[in-house]
Scaffold this motif. Structure first.
Motif: not given
Length: 508
Positions: A108-114, A473-486, A494-501
């Motif tokens: 039940s808590n596996l989705p929260a870990a993702i 497509v996005c330029g610096s805006a996407m890099h700013y979003d990625l910086y905020k999600n570091t 989170g598993f997904r955040r860790w994979r994207i980072q």
């Protein structure tokens, strides 16, 4: 002369120990001024375990959540709370029950870990409610009892701590009892302050710690907000450690209400009206089915001024609502069908036409997405159509086998839970971005603003498209979003955040 020994009365020790020899079935009243040590909260071994465990859970919640980003910390706390519920279960669980319950808590808590999102939080809270219901009712737990537990834990259960604390207050008056308690506290407080000053003089670390204690913080808003956080967490956690049918409710099913006389609904819903309704509905749906087939195959032209995309968007959602109403009507009229082969055949035909309508609605939506791209709402529409189609199939099976409504509702609810649980593992942002970018040639103008607003989850798909085509497509805006999600704190992992980072760092 020998003096005879005479004992006047019975000693108190014998009288108190032998009260059961009397005819009365109640023990003698305790002597005035005596009371159990520790108060009602410490009167049982259970409370002696619950109170320290509550303090540990509140401290853990403060360490994980107060002024900290949320992420996997939510799943960690939910797992610890699940273990605490099992430890304080009214009946001690066996090793097999421990393994099964903890396995259920992990699932039940596996989705929260993702990824921590609204849907994963619902699964974590729902898992806690189901675990609490099982801890109280055991094998008698059902969907109704789990729902009751989920509703009463944050409502009725939130006042249990206040009630138990009030009951634990000493019954001393403002007279000698209060003065006696003050006298009993004066000596340890005074001597403790003296010893504290002496130890601080000998220990520089303790002296530095005491120097940091600022009494002015008592007047700061942040201090009282933290006290409020502790209080709310304690009030929400206390009922989880004191689960009982006394405040959750009995597991017995309520007595069925007997109908007094014929139902008023029989005037509208009766075998004759159901037969007439099915005949009319099948005729209407047949007309709709023939027209849809003609338009989809190109044999029938659209009205003047209407594009194919407008036609697809106009009919997708109303057809799904129509299918839902058809399912509700079938449930309401199921008792009228009985062994009537004509009505049964009409119901089968109607359900088949409803399933075809859902399929045509999905085809319409697919063509509309091909013309105007994919969005979160349109993905949700596809999933909703699949659930409606599954519900209609289950309704068909229910009528064919003569099963009850409870069977159908349980299967539909299980299908909904399984679908939502699976959605917790899908990166819809990346899926939408990949679809819209790879099919950009078929679109009049790709909505790059919407694609870039999907967040960091869409970065792998956007980066792959930019690498392949050389177009930005996005330029610096996407890099700013990625910086905020570091990830800067393990609590927000989170598993997904860790994979994207990791993907972002690898590409840069």
């Amino acid at each position: 002369m020998r003096q005879e020994l005479v004992i006047h009365g019975v000693p108190d020790s014998i009288r108190l120990d032998a009260w059961w020899l009397e005819t009365a079935a109640t023990p003698p009243p305790a002597q005035k001024g005596r009371r159990p040590a520790g108060g009602p909260l410490f009167a049982s071994l259970r409370m002696r375990h619950a109170i320290p465990l509550l303090g540990a859970l509140v401290a853990l919640a403060d360490w994980l959540f107060w002024d900290q980003p949320a992420g996997i910390s939510f799943a960690v706390f939910a797992l610890v709370l699940s273990a605490a519920i099992l430890a304080m279960k009214p009946r001690r669980p066996t090793a097999r029950e421990w393994a099964a319950a903890l396995g259920f808590a992990v699932l039940s808590n596996l989705p929260a870990a993702i990824e921590l999102q609204f849907l994963s939080v619902l699964f974590s809270l729902g898992g806690l409610a189901c675990l609490a219901a099982w801890a109280v009712y055991g094998l008698a737990a059902s969907e109704r009892l789990a729902l009751r537990t989920a509703l009463r834990l944050p409502t009725i259960g939130a006042v249990l701590l206040l009630r138990d604390a009030v009951r634990a207050l000493p019954a001393a008056g403002l007279g000698s009892g209060l003065r006696g308690q003050a006298a009993s506290l004066a000596l340890p407080l005074l001597m403790g302050a003296v010893f504290l000053m002496l130890l601080a003089a000998a220990n520089p670390l303790l002296e530095e710690l005491l120097a940091e204690l600022d009494p002015g913080r008592l007047f700061e808003l942040q201090f009282w907000l933290r006290i409020l956080f502790w209080t709310v967490m304690a009030a929400l956690l206390w009922p989880c450690l004191n689960l009982s049918q006394a405040w959750l409710g009995s597991s017995a099913h309520p007595a069925a209400l007997q109908k007094a006389g014929p139902s008023r609904a029989a005037f509208l819903i009766n075998p004759v009206s159901v037969r007439n309704s099915l005949l009319l509905f099948n005729l209407l749906f047949l007309v709709q089915t023939v027209m849809d087939l003609g338009i989809l195959t190109g044999g029938v032209s659209l009205p003047k001024g209407m594009s194919y995309a407008s036609y697809a968007h106009r009919g997708a959602y109303p057809l799904v609502v129509t299918a839902l109403l058809a399912g509700v009507f079938t449930l309401a009229a199921r008792s009228m069908i009985g062994a009537d082969r004509t009505l049964r055949a009409l119901v089968y035909l109607w359900l088949a036409q409803n399933m075809f309508l859902v399929l045509t609605a999905a085809i319409r939506l697919h063509h509309y997405v091909g013309a105007y791209a994919l969005t979160y709402l349109r993905v949700a529409a596809f999933i909703w159509m699949a659930l409606v189609l599954a519900g209609l199939l289950l309704t068909l099976v229910q009528i064919h086998r003569g099963l009850g409504t409870a069977w159908l509702l349980r299967r539909c609810f299980a299908a909904l839970l399984a679908t939502l649980y699976a959605c917790g593992f899908v990166n819809f942002a990346g899926l939408i971005a990949s679809y819209n970018l790879t099919r950009a040639s078929t679109l009049a103008e790709p909505d790059t603003y919407y694609i870039c607003s999907l967040g960091a989850g869409a970065y792998p798909a956007i980066h792959a498209y930019e690498t392949e085509t050389g177009q930005q497509v996005c330029g610096s805006a996407m890099h700013y979003d990625l910086y905020k999600n570091t990830i800067t704190n393990w609590r927000e992992w989170g598993f997904r955040r860790w994979r994207i980072q990791a993907y972002y760092q690898q590409q840069n």
